[in-house]
Enzyme design. Structure first.
Site, PDB file in Angstrom:
ATOM      1  N   GLY A 124     -29.879  34.513 -21.518  1.00  0.00           N
ATOM      2  CA  GLY A 124     -31.019  35.421 -21.445  1.00  0.00           C
ATOM      3  C   GLY A 124     -32.288  34.817 -22.025  1.00  0.00           C
ATOM      4  N   GLU A 132     -33.713  32.810 -19.393  1.00  0.00           N
ATOM      5  CA  GLU A 132     -34.186  33.729 -18.355  1.00  0.00           C
ATOM      6  C   GLU A 132     -35.537  34.337 -18.739  1.00  0.00           C
ATOM      7  OE1 GLU A 132     -30.315  35.725 -18.340  1.00  0.00           O
ATOM      8  OE2 GLU A 132     -30.312  35.489 -16.157  1.00  0.00           O
ATOM      9  N   ALA A 137     -28.677  36.623 -24.679  1.00  0.00           N
ATOM     10  CA  ALA A 137     -28.480  38.040 -24.984  1.00  0.00           C
ATOM     11  C   ALA A 137     -27.679  38.125 -26.278  1.00  0.00           C
ATOM     12  CB  ALA A 137     -27.707  38.689 -23.843  1.00  0.00           C
ATOM     13  N   GLU A 197     -23.586  31.309 -19.544  1.00  0.00           N
ATOM     14  CA  GLU A 197     -22.851  32.577 -19.435  1.00  0.00           C
ATOM     15  C   GLU A 197     -21.432  32.408 -18.917  1.00  0.00           C
ATOM     16  OE1 GLU A 197     -25.987  32.124 -18.626  1.00  0.00           O
ATOM     17  OE2 GLU A 197     -27.216  33.866 -19.161  1.00  0.00           O
TER      18      GLU A 197
HETATM   19  N1  3HC Z   1     -25.383  36.674 -29.663  1.00  0.00           N
HETATM   20  C1  3HC Z   1     -24.960  37.052 -30.893  1.00  0.00           C
HETATM   21  N2  3HC Z   1     -24.677  36.180 -31.877  1.00  0.00           N
HETATM   22  C2  3HC Z   1     -24.821  34.875 -31.598  1.00  0.00           C
HETATM   23  C3  3HC Z   1     -25.248  34.410 -30.354  1.00  0.00           C
HETATM   24  C4  3HC Z   1     -25.539  35.378 -29.345  1.00  0.00           C
HETATM   25  N3  3HC Z   1     -25.978  35.018 -28.131  1.00  0.00           N
HETATM   26  N4  3HC Z   1     -25.290  33.071 -30.375  1.00  0.00           N
HETATM   27  C5  3HC Z   1     -24.905  32.697 -31.597  1.00  0.00           C
HETATM   28  N5  3HC Z   1     -24.627  33.790 -32.349  1.00  0.00           N
HETATM   29  C6  3HC Z   1     -24.216  33.811 -33.761  1.00  0.00           C
HETATM   30  C7  3HC Z   1     -22.861  33.134 -33.974  1.00  0.00           C
HETATM   31  O1  3HC Z   1     -21.805  34.036 -33.786  1.00  0.00           O
HETATM   32  C8  3HC Z   1     -22.999  32.676 -35.415  1.00  0.00           C
HETATM   33  O2  3HC Z   1     -22.762  33.791 -36.245  1.00  0.00           O
HETATM   34  P1  3HC Z   1     -22.097  33.592 -37.690  1.00  0.00           P
HETATM   35  O3  3HC Z   1     -23.019  32.704 -38.450  1.00  0.00           O
HETATM   36  O4  3HC Z   1     -21.975  34.969 -38.202  1.00  0.00           O
HETATM   37  O5  3HC Z   1     -20.757  32.924 -37.429  1.00  0.00           O
HETATM   38  C9  3HC Z   1     -24.479  32.323 -35.549  1.00  0.00           C
HETATM   39  O6  3HC Z   1     -25.127  32.992 -34.468  1.00  0.00           O
HETATM   40  C10 3HC Z   1     -24.767  30.846 -35.440  1.00  0.00           C
HETATM   41  O7  3HC Z   1     -24.149  30.344 -34.267  1.00  0.00           O
HETATM   42  P2  3HC Z   1     -23.443  28.920 -34.236  1.00  0.00           P
HETATM   43  O8  3HC Z   1     -22.544  28.769 -35.399  1.00  0.00           O
HETATM   44  O9  3HC Z   1     -22.868  28.767 -32.884  1.00  0.00           O
HETATM   45  O10 3HC Z   1     -24.706  27.979 -34.447  1.00  0.00           O
HETATM   46  P3  3HC Z   1     -24.996  26.538 -33.835  1.00  0.00           P
HETATM   47  O11 3HC Z   1     -26.292  26.131 -34.401  1.00  0.00           O
HETATM   48  O12 3HC Z   1     -23.808  25.653 -33.963  1.00  0.00           O
HETATM   49  O13 3HC Z   1     -25.200  26.787 -32.261  1.00  0.00           O
HETATM   50  C11 3HC Z   1     -26.076  27.895 -30.295  1.00  0.00           C
HETATM   51  C12 3HC Z   1     -26.284  27.558 -31.807  1.00  0.00           C
HETATM   52  C13 3HC Z   1     -26.093  26.601 -29.462  1.00  0.00           C
HETATM   53  C14 3HC Z   1     -27.189  28.779 -29.880  1.00  0.00           C
HETATM   54  C15 3HC Z   1     -24.699  28.582 -30.127  1.00  0.00           C
HETATM   55  O14 3HC Z   1     -24.599  29.639 -31.057  1.00  0.00           O
HETATM   56  C16 3HC Z   1     -24.452  29.167 -28.770  1.00  0.00           C
HETATM   57  O15 3HC Z   1     -24.084  28.449 -27.864  1.00  0.00           O
HETATM   58  N6  3HC Z   1     -24.638  30.495 -28.630  1.00  0.00           N
HETATM   59  C17 3HC Z   1     -24.295  31.213 -27.447  1.00  0.00           C
HETATM   60  C18 3HC Z   1     -25.297  31.012 -26.362  1.00  0.00           C
HETATM   61  C19 3HC Z   1     -24.920  31.834 -25.167  1.00  0.00           C
HETATM   62  O16 3HC Z   1     -23.793  31.874 -24.726  1.00  0.00           O
HETATM   63  N7  3HC Z   1     -25.918  32.509 -24.605  1.00  0.00           N
HETATM   64  C20 3HC Z   1     -25.702  33.333 -23.457  1.00  0.00           C
HETATM   65  C21 3HC Z   1     -25.353  34.699 -23.893  1.00  0.00           C
HETATM   66  S1  3HC Z   1     -24.966  35.762 -22.531  1.00  0.00           S
HETATM   67  C22 3HC Z   1     -26.470  36.140 -21.854  1.00  0.00           C
HETATM   68  O17 3HC Z   1     -27.474  35.667 -22.303  1.00  0.00           O
HETATM   69  C23 3HC Z   1     -26.454  37.102 -20.714  1.00  0.00           C
HETATM   70  C24 3HC Z   1     -27.767  37.159 -20.019  1.00  0.00           C
HETATM   71  O18 3HC Z   1     -27.722  36.361 -18.884  1.00  0.00           O
HETATM   72  C25 3HC Z   1     -28.105  38.558 -19.615  1.00  0.00           C
END
Ligand code: 3HC
Ligand code: NAI
Length: 703
Positions: free
Chosen positions: A101, A104, A62, A124
């Site tokens: 997400g 998912e 998400a 998450e």
């Molecule tokens: N939403 C918004 N922005 C995000 C994001 C997300 N889910 N994931 C990454 N970004 C942004 C980062 O803030 C960063 O922004 P910036 O360049 O402005 O600093 C940019 O994307 C690149 O991210 P990374 O520097 O972390 O890039 P990497 O290549 O090192 O890693 C990744 C990529 C493994 C995808 C890592 O970003 C990550 O782990 N992201 C989060 C994943 C996550 O937690 N997903 C679950 C979200 S909650 C959800 O999905 C709820 C659902 O169940 C309903």
């Protein structure tokens, strides 16, 4: 179609491609784009649909920036329903990381294929959340409840081949062209008449779940993630997956997701997620600042820190030369490295041959001439400025031009060290934390003359070795250790006022600190602080100050290494035990100083220990030592085990309210003296104008 989602027919296969850099997060426009594409596919000539992504990854989750804002249609569950109810099979084609997400979405598809290097996961929980779009209902239906519990409560991703074994992926696609592979897989499915496989149609037999399974899981997780509620709610969702029909399970999941997404804990953890990424950016350095190649590293000093730092580089395949004063010290240092790796092997976390390969990357020498060709030197000798200067002068003489000369000093003046060389622009601080191969933080210290590309390289190499980097300017103790001063001081002052060591430490541990400050002092060695205090001339002449720490050291109680300090330690288990002797001594000393001991509330213990830390943080911001308040939070969460669920000290202060913090500091100034309690001008200004540190930072132009 839309800017971020395209749809094209490739023969009888419709291909939906998401293209929303950097990580294809499920923003409103991505959700809408996918929904429209799926609907379009229902009416065209396609017989099956492939859902894939452009760029470096499949959908990574998400869009976290949307949390806490008013929801925008379409909701993710609506998109997933459209996929699941498609009359034509939808096949997810995964590369990079399908997370949260994103995974998912894939789980709502009828089939999932992935390249071998892809990973899938539900992280998450690391944001204080649970999978809110069916992850908790679909994963247990496919992989079983136990595997789902492990995956969702750890948040750790699973590599595609393992995910295939677990049933989470149907096909691992070989070759470089995922789209072609996925289309070919779709054709095979059509040719074999494969059914529309919907995960919701799988039922879990409750009889397969051992009695007490969920209660046991709750108890275990409550211990592992103290003070965090997400784990408990994940267990509730899995219980629902077993006991309730799919739609009711989904409703339960959504209800609990809503509870978590509005929790202070998740807000704090999301803050840290973005803070960590922000901290790596140096404000006045262009993003594309060149870095210097680091192919070989030397570490000077193979003691506690040097050995751990050497392991960090070997672990990512960079050869390291360890320099020691004599062969005996060198062999000791190399021996400890081997022992540390062996422990990891014993725990089953590292294959033996891999250990030998890593150790093979670490060589040793007692000759500085042997490090003439390295690209980066990190000095980790005793904490003595003259010695460090002497070593840097020597490095200046032997190291090739362009080599980066870094110091791991905890407190010393990086500029003075740089001036011992003829190339101060190549000198930088790289402050690791103990144990260096484990602790995530790397505090890089920017000297007055440090060159831009040296700084950029220190940040980049930090990321490469798996560290979370933050930048500090030069001052005594940099960001982290400088702030710690008042924290440790008050922990000891509280003893004089009537607390036992256990009371002080428990209050901070209940708050979420991994270890209270007195127990931490015992672990690090009380003699370390004792020696550091002896070298200082700026401390008030006050018999109360560090009285117990000083007396204990003079009694030979140096902490865990001598079996006792503020506590006694079980020689076998190292378990800490209250020591009546220390408690009696505290009372005696207080009486000698005519301090009237009293009951101190847990609230006061927290304020006395944390508010000096926050106050010093405010000074550090005013002086420009830290770039932003959130960098300080990163330093504390990753270097000092400040609870991530509280978001770091500056975020925590914003939650408490800066006016409350300021008022309390003024109250303590009256009660305990202005030599210890003096509100920082920035704190005062923000308290009076009703602002937070975050607002102040935004007004200065930081995101
Ligand atoms: N939403 C918004 N922005 C995000 C994001 C997300 N889910 N994931 C990454 N970004 C942004 C980062 O803030 C960063 O922004 P910036 O360049 O402005 O600093 C940019 O994307 C690149 O991210 P990374 O520097 O972390 O890039 P990497 O290549 O090192 O890693 C990744 C990529 C493994 C995808 C890592 O970003 C990550 O782990 N992201 C989060 C994943 C996550 O937690 N997903 C679950 C979200 S909650 C959800 O999905 C709820 C659902 O169940 C309903
Ligand atoms: P240590 O005492 O464990 O190791 C220092 C090593 O340096 C010894 O093995 C010694 O033989 C070697 N050494 C001394 N002079 C040398 C020389 N001229 N050439 C080569 N080697 C030499 O010390 P520790 O704890 O590893 O600390 C090293 C540095 O790291 C210090 O500056 C300290 O402040 C800093 N630091 C320490 C942390 C800790 O928790 N121990 C945490 C972060 C930084």
């Amino acid at each position: 179609m839309s800017d971020v989602v395209s749809y094209q027919l490739h023969g009888n296969i419709g291909v939906i491609a998401v293209n929303s850099p950097p990580v294809n997060a499920l923003s409103q426009s991505v959700r809408e784009g996918i929904l429209n594409a799926v609907n379009q596919a229902q009416a065209d000539a396609s017989e099956a649909v492939v859902l894939r992504c452009e760029g470096r990854t499949f959908i990574a989750g998400a869009d976290i920036t949307e949390f806490g804002k008013p929801p925008k249609d379409p909701w993710l569950p609506e998109v997933l329903s459209a996929i699941e109810n498609s009359s034509k099979p939808v096949i997810a084609a995964i590369h990079g990381t399908a997370l949260g997400g994103g995974f998912e979405v894939a789980l709502a598809c009828h089939y999932r294929c992935a390249v071998a290097a892809a990973k899938v996961g539900l992280p998450e929980v690391k944001l204080g959340l649970l999978p809110g779009a069916g992850g908790t209902q679909r994963v247990p239906r496919i992989a079983g409840v136990k595997a789902a519990l492990d995956m969702i409560t750890s948040g750790n991703p699973v590599a595609a081949p393992k995910a295939k074994d677990m049933g989470l992926i149907d096909e691992v696609v070989s070759g470089d062209d995922l789209e072609a592979g996925a289309i070919s897989y779709a054709q095979d499915l059509l040719a074999s008449g494969a059914p529309l496989k919907r995960v919701r149609d799988i039922t879990i037999d409750p009889e397969t779940i051992e009695p007490g399974f969920f209660d046991d899981a709750r108890k275990r997780l409550a211990k592992r993630a103290r003070g965090q509620i997400a784990q408990d709610r994940i267990v509730s969702c899995l219980e629902a997956a077993v006991k309730l029909p799919m739609d009711e399970g989904l409703a339960r999941e959504r209800e609990l997701f809503q509870e978590l997404v509005t929790s202070p804990e998740s807000a704090a953890m999301r803050h840290i997620f973005f803070a960590e990424r922000q901290a790596a950016k140096i404000k006045d350095l262009p993003k594309d600042t060149a870095t210097r190649p680091i192919k070989k590293v030397a570490i000077i000093g193979g003691g506690t820190m040097g050995g751990g730092i050497a392991m960090c580089f070997a672990n990512v395949g960079i050869p390291v030369v360890l320099v020691e004063v004599n062969d005996e010290a060198l062999q000791r240092g190399l021996g400890i490295i081997r022992k540390n790796y062996s422990i990891t092997v014993q725990k089953g976390k590292l294959p033996e041959d891999k250990m030998e390969q890593l150790i093979g990357l670490i060589s040793g020498t007692t000759e500085y001439a042997d490090i003439a060709d390295v690209d980066l030197v990190i000095e980790a000798v005793f904490e003595n400025l003259d010695l460090k200067k002497e070593i840097f002068a020597k490095l200046d003489g032997v190291c090739k031009q362009g080599a980066i000369l870094a110091t791991n000093t905890s407190y010393q003046d990086v500029d003075a060290i740089a001036e011992a060389t003829s190339r101060p622009q190549d000198v930088v601080g790289m402050h690791f934390f103990s144990p260096a191969n484990v602790m995530k933080l790397l505090e890089n210290v920017r000297g007055e003359k440090t060159a831009d590309d040296v700084l950029a390289t220190a940040m980049a190499i930090g990321k490469k070795i798996g560290k979370v980097c933050a930048l500090s300017r030069v001052c005594y103790g940099f960001i982290g250790n400088r702030m710690l001063g008042g924290y440790g001081r008050e922990a000891q002052m509280l003893l004089m006022d009537g607390c036992t060591p256990e009371q002080v430490d428990s209050a901070l541990e209940n708050f979420g600190m991994a270890m209270g400050p007195l127990a931490m002092g015992d672990l690090a060695g009380l003699d370390v602080g004792y020696k550091a205090r002896q070298a200082r001339t700026d401390l008030p002449d006050d018999p109360k100050l560090y009285r117990m720490g000083t007396l204990l050291v003079e009694m030979g109680r140096h902490g865990q290494k001598t079996g006792s300090g503020f506590y006694k330690y079980d020689p076998e288990t190292r378990r800490r035990m209250s020591d009546p002797e220390v408690e009696a001594m505290i009372k005696e000393e207080a009486a000698k100083l005519e301090i009237e001991q009293r009951e101190v509330s847990e609230e006061e213990i927290l304020a006395r220990c944390f508010y000096p830390l926050i106050n010093e943080g405010a000074k550090i911001l005013e002086e420009g030592i830290a770039q932003r308040p959130s960098d300080i939070d990163v330093v504390y969460v990753f270097g000092y085990a400040f609870p991530v669920a509280k978001g770091g000290p500056m975020f925590y202060a914003d939650q408490v309210g800066l006016k409350n913090v300021y008022d309390k500091i003024c109250e303590f100034r009256e009660r305990y003296g202005e030599e210890y309690w003096q509100p920082a001008p920035l704190l005062e200004e923000l308290a009076k104008s009703g602002k937070t540190f975050a607002e102040w930072d935004r007004e200065r132009g930081n995101a």
